[in-house]
Scaffold this motif. Sequence first.
Motif, mmCIF file in Angstrom:
data_model
loop_
_atom_site.group_PDB
_atom_site.id
_atom_site.type_symbol
_atom_site.label_atom_id
_atom_site.label_comp_id
_atom_site.label_asym_id
_atom_site.label_seq_id
_atom_site.Cartn_x
_atom_site.Cartn_y
_atom_site.Cartn_z
ATOM 1 N N UNK A 148 0.846 -1.193 0.000
ATOM 2 C CA UNK A 148 0.000 0.000 0.000
ATOM 3 C C UNK A 148 0.888 1.252 0.000
ATOM 4 N N UNK A 149 0.599 2.204 -0.899
ATOM 5 C CA UNK A 149 1.464 3.389 -1.020
ATOM 6 C C UNK A 149 1.189 4.478 0.013
ATOM 7 N N UNK A 150 0.258 4.243 0.942
ATOM 8 C CA UNK A 150 -0.127 5.299 1.882
ATOM 9 C C UNK A 150 1.065 5.801 2.686
ATOM 10 N N UNK A 158 19.943 4.449 3.598
ATOM 11 C CA UNK A 158 20.431 4.825 2.271
ATOM 12 C C UNK A 158 19.331 5.555 1.515
ATOM 13 N N UNK A 159 19.694 6.475 0.607
ATOM 14 C CA UNK A 159 18.677 7.155 -0.200
ATOM 15 C C UNK A 159 17.826 6.169 -0.988
ATOM 16 N N UNK A 160 18.430 5.065 -1.401
ATOM 17 C CA UNK A 160 17.680 4.063 -2.169
ATOM 18 C C UNK A 160 16.562 3.462 -1.314
ATOM 19 N N UNK A 161 16.854 3.215 -0.045
ATOM 20 C CA UNK A 161 15.823 2.651 0.831
ATOM 21 C C UNK A 161 14.706 3.654 1.068
ATOM 22 N N UNK A 162 15.054 4.926 1.249
ATOM 23 C CA UNK A 162 14.033 5.965 1.422
ATOM 24 C C UNK A 162 13.156 6.033 0.178
ATOM 25 N N UNK A 163 13.784 5.943 -0.997
ATOM 26 C CA UNK A 163 13.026 5.966 -2.253
ATOM 27 C C UNK A 163 12.070 4.792 -2.335
ATOM 28 N N UNK A 164 12.530 3.619 -1.913
ATOM 29 C CA UNK A 164 11.670 2.423 -1.956
ATOM 30 C C UNK A 164 10.500 2.558 -0.975
ATOM 31 N N UNK A 165 10.737 3.179 0.148
ATOM 32 C CA UNK A 165 9.646 3.412 1.101
ATOM 33 C C UNK A 165 8.611 4.357 0.503
ATOM 34 N N UNK A 166 9.079 5.360 -0.205
ATOM 35 C CA UNK A 166 8.169 6.370 -0.745
ATOM 36 C C UNK A 166 7.394 5.878 -1.965
ATOM 37 N N UNK A 167 7.992 5.001 -2.750
ATOM 38 C CA UNK A 167 7.263 4.524 -3.937
ATOM 39 C C UNK A 167 6.465 3.255 -3.657
ATOM 40 N N UNK A 168 6.491 2.787 -2.393
ATOM 41 C CA UNK A 168 5.657 1.657 -2.014
ATOM 42 C C UNK A 168 6.234 0.301 -2.318
ATOM 43 N N UNK A 205 8.738 -0.973 -0.644
ATOM 44 C CA UNK A 205 9.279 -1.510 0.600
ATOM 45 C C UNK A 205 8.428 -1.017 1.758
ATOM 46 N N UNK A 206 8.280 -1.866 2.762
ATOM 47 C CA UNK A 206 7.484 -1.503 3.948
ATOM 48 C C UNK A 206 8.422 -1.257 5.117
ATOM 49 N N UNK A 249 -0.075 8.457 13.075
ATOM 50 C CA UNK A 249 -0.498 8.481 11.669
ATOM 51 C C UNK A 249 0.473 7.678 10.810
ATOM 52 N N UNK A 250 1.765 7.818 11.078
ATOM 53 C CA UNK A 250 2.756 7.034 10.343
ATOM 54 C C UNK A 250 2.555 5.548 10.587
ATOM 55 N N UNK A 251 2.331 5.178 11.815
ATOM 56 C CA UNK A 251 2.145 3.760 12.163
ATOM 57 C C UNK A 251 0.912 3.184 11.465
ATOM 58 N N UNK A 252 -0.180 3.931 11.501
ATOM 59 C CA UNK A 252 -1.411 3.473 10.848
ATOM 60 C C UNK A 252 -1.200 3.357 9.346
ATOM 61 N N UNK A 253 -0.517 4.344 8.744
ATOM 62 C CA UNK A 253 -0.285 4.330 7.300
ATOM 63 C C UNK A 253 0.552 3.135 6.879
ATOM 64 N N UNK A 254 1.420 2.667 7.782
ATOM 65 C CA UNK A 254 2.279 1.516 7.463
ATOM 66 C C UNK A 254 1.643 0.185 7.850
ATOM 67 N N UNK A 255 0.443 0.240 8.441
ATOM 68 C CA UNK A 255 -0.254 -1.000 8.796
ATOM 69 C C UNK A 255 0.014 -1.492 10.193
ATOM 70 N N UNK A 256 0.531 -0.618 11.061
ATOM 71 C CA UNK A 256 0.795 -1.002 12.443
ATOM 72 C C UNK A 256 -0.237 -0.360 13.373
#
Length: 278
Positions: free
Chosen positions: A7-9, A35-45, A47-48, A70-77
């Motif tokens: 989910x991209x939320x 790493x910037x790559x990991x941040x990018x993967x989090x933002x484009x959905x 990676x969780x 709000x962050x926790x809910x958006x990530x499914x926690x």
Amino acid sequence: MAENSIDPTFGRFLRFWRGVHKFSQEELSHRLNSSPRHISRLENGSSRPSEAMIEDIAEAMQMGDRDRNHLRIAAGYSPQQQRIDFHAPEFKWLRKAMLLTLRAMDPYPTTLMDSAGTILMVNRAWVGFYSATIPAAQLDKVTNHFDFLFSRQGAGTILSGWEDTLSMIVMSLKQDAMFNESPDKLAALDQLLNNPNVPSDWAQRASRLEPMASFRVQADYQGALRRFYSVSQIVGALGPAAYLSEPKLTISTLYPEDDTLDVSALAEGPLEHPLLLY
């Protein structure tokens, strides 16, 4: 959403807060030892985030409990609630606001309670309504709204037709407690489940009903059985965590269904109660 995709939320929330703090992906990754790559993967959905990563992000951006949740809910926690003391000095303004609100509700019986059902304040009409049938010494000891409503020594002596309503309240408390297993909420739930008036099939009853903030009850008033509306209003934060953020307060009021029924006398005369603060 495609199968196995994330989910991209959360990514939308992360991009938003990066923008608020004017962090580049590189700067945020440096603060998180990532790493910037990991941040990018989090933002484009693709990676969780782990719960630890969410906490690190919240710390890096100096988020309060509301936005962290709000962050926790958006990530499914599940959200994490911090118990807040309504009587703490910093909430003097809130206590004054709630006092004015309860005073304005007269002559309709009204209580203010916290998320565990603990009664924090009552208005004059509440005292007048119940003192007509419940001895003052007993009424003065009331501490929990739900326990009082269904106690055969409390409001349960004059209220009737609560089986479905009680089932819905138990279900609401049960599901609320499952989010974070707060000791206060678990204790309130256990106490209510031990109430002999709780139907044995409360879960099945509640599963067939949609929760509502208002319902109808019958009460013995001035020697006759009358119908009332029980209306609850939530006083809490705005946004997705509105019903999970503390302090989560509920104002519960009884209104007569019959428009011609005069209840003005409920708030009149000398009335005393430990939780009547005006």
